[in-house]
Design a protein around this motif. Structure first.
Motif, PDB file in Angstrom:
ATOM      1  N   ALA A  30      -2.561   0.558  -4.317  1.00 18.98           N
ATOM      2  CA  ALA A  30      -2.294  -0.776  -3.778  1.00 18.98           C
ATOM      3  C   ALA A  30      -1.826  -1.665  -4.926  1.00 18.98           C
ATOM      4  O   ALA A  30      -2.396  -1.644  -6.016  1.00 18.98           O
ATOM      5  CB  ALA A  30      -3.546  -1.367  -3.141  1.00 18.98           C
ATOM      6  N   HIS A  34      -3.487   7.225  -3.320  1.00 21.82           N
ATOM      7  CA  HIS A  34      -3.198   5.934  -2.718  1.00 21.82           C
ATOM      8  C   HIS A  34      -3.219   4.861  -3.799  1.00 21.82           C
ATOM      9  O   HIS A  34      -4.117   4.815  -4.641  1.00 21.82           O
ATOM     10  CB  HIS A  34      -4.229   5.579  -1.651  1.00 21.82           C
ATOM     11  CG  HIS A  34      -4.067   4.191  -1.114  1.00 21.82           C
ATOM     12  ND1 HIS A  34      -4.801   3.115  -1.572  1.00 21.82           N
ATOM     13  CD2 HIS A  34      -3.226   3.692  -0.176  1.00 21.82           C
ATOM     14  CE1 HIS A  34      -4.437   2.030  -0.933  1.00 21.82           C
ATOM     15  NE2 HIS A  34      -3.483   2.349  -0.084  1.00 21.82           N
ATOM     16  N   SER A  79       0.852  -1.178   0.000  1.00 24.91           N
ATOM     17  CA  SER A  79       0.000   0.000   0.000  1.00 24.91           C
ATOM     18  C   SER A  79       0.895   1.238   0.000  1.00 24.91           C
ATOM     19  O   SER A  79       1.752   1.397   0.872  1.00 24.91           O
ATOM     20  CB  SER A  79      -0.898  -0.014   1.240  1.00 24.91           C
ATOM     21  OG  SER A  79      -1.585   1.211   1.384  1.00 24.91           O
TER      22      SER A  79
END
Length: 208
Positions: free
Chosen positions: A98, A96, A47
């Motif tokens: 992942a 963000h 992450s």
């Protein structure tokens, strides 16, 4: 190596404890990570959060098979393995991303199971992974015995993680079925037929 990732979902729950942010660096770009799972130096899950340009550069570095630094770890994507990504812009302006292993379930030889639930033990995680990936019927009352057997046979390994918990599983259904049959005959595990049904595995998985 053919692999498959299973995530024990806790969406909407408050079970996950806040984790310390870990610095991430690649070619002069800097970001932070709140969770990762590693199989030695290979990424199972990562992450990344930070400025959009930095996150984009770090993601590109990984996807072109180059190494990055995450805290004290120098890591890379596992060769000959498919990965998935998700990208989300947060209200604060932070981006963000992942990155996670993603292979077809039916082709997988090795399975990874992850959870952010602090109440999950390794035995719980292994049992849940068995339900998803093995064709051998099992019973929840065998949970501790099944995990102990897997550890003894080196069929389960604890991953290097931060912010989550993860294990690597190598399944051998023939051996598992034989060991369960022997354990039942010797009384090491109790038969579940009289008071509960066994849990067969569906060989489907939850992906991020």
């Amino acid at each position: 190596m053919l692999t498959n990732l299973q995530v024990i979902d806790n969406s909407g729950s408050n079970n996950r404890n806040p984790s310390t942010l870990i610095p991430i660096e690649a070619d002069g770009f800097h970001a932070y990570g709140d969770a990762f799972a590693l199989d030695e130096q290979w990424i199972v899950f990562l992450s990344i959060a930070g400025h959009k340009d930095a996150v984009k550069a770090i993601r590109a570095t990984l996807l072109t098979d180059h190494w990055i630094n995450v805290g004290i770890h120098e890591i890379c994507l596992l060769p000959r393995t498919k990965y998935g990504t998700s990208v989300k812009a947060l209200p604060s302006g932070v981006v963000h991303t992942a990155i996670f292993i993603k292979n077809d379930v039916g082709e997988a030889e090795t399975h990874y199971a992850l959870t952010a639930r602090p109440d999950f033990t390794d035995a719980d995680l292994y049992f849940t992974a068995l339900i998803k990936h093995s064709s051998v019927p099992v019973h929840s009352g065998w949970r501790a015995w099944l995990h102990k057997r897997a550890v003894r046979r080196k069929e389960v390994e604890v991953l290097t993680t931060h912010g989550i918990r993860g294990i690597k599983i190598s399944l051998d259904d023939a051996s598992l079925a034989e060991d369960i049959s022997t354990a039942l005959k010797k009384g090491k595990v109790k038969s579940a037929f009289d008071n509960a049904s066994l849990l067969p595995f569906s060989k489907t998985s939850i992906h991020i």
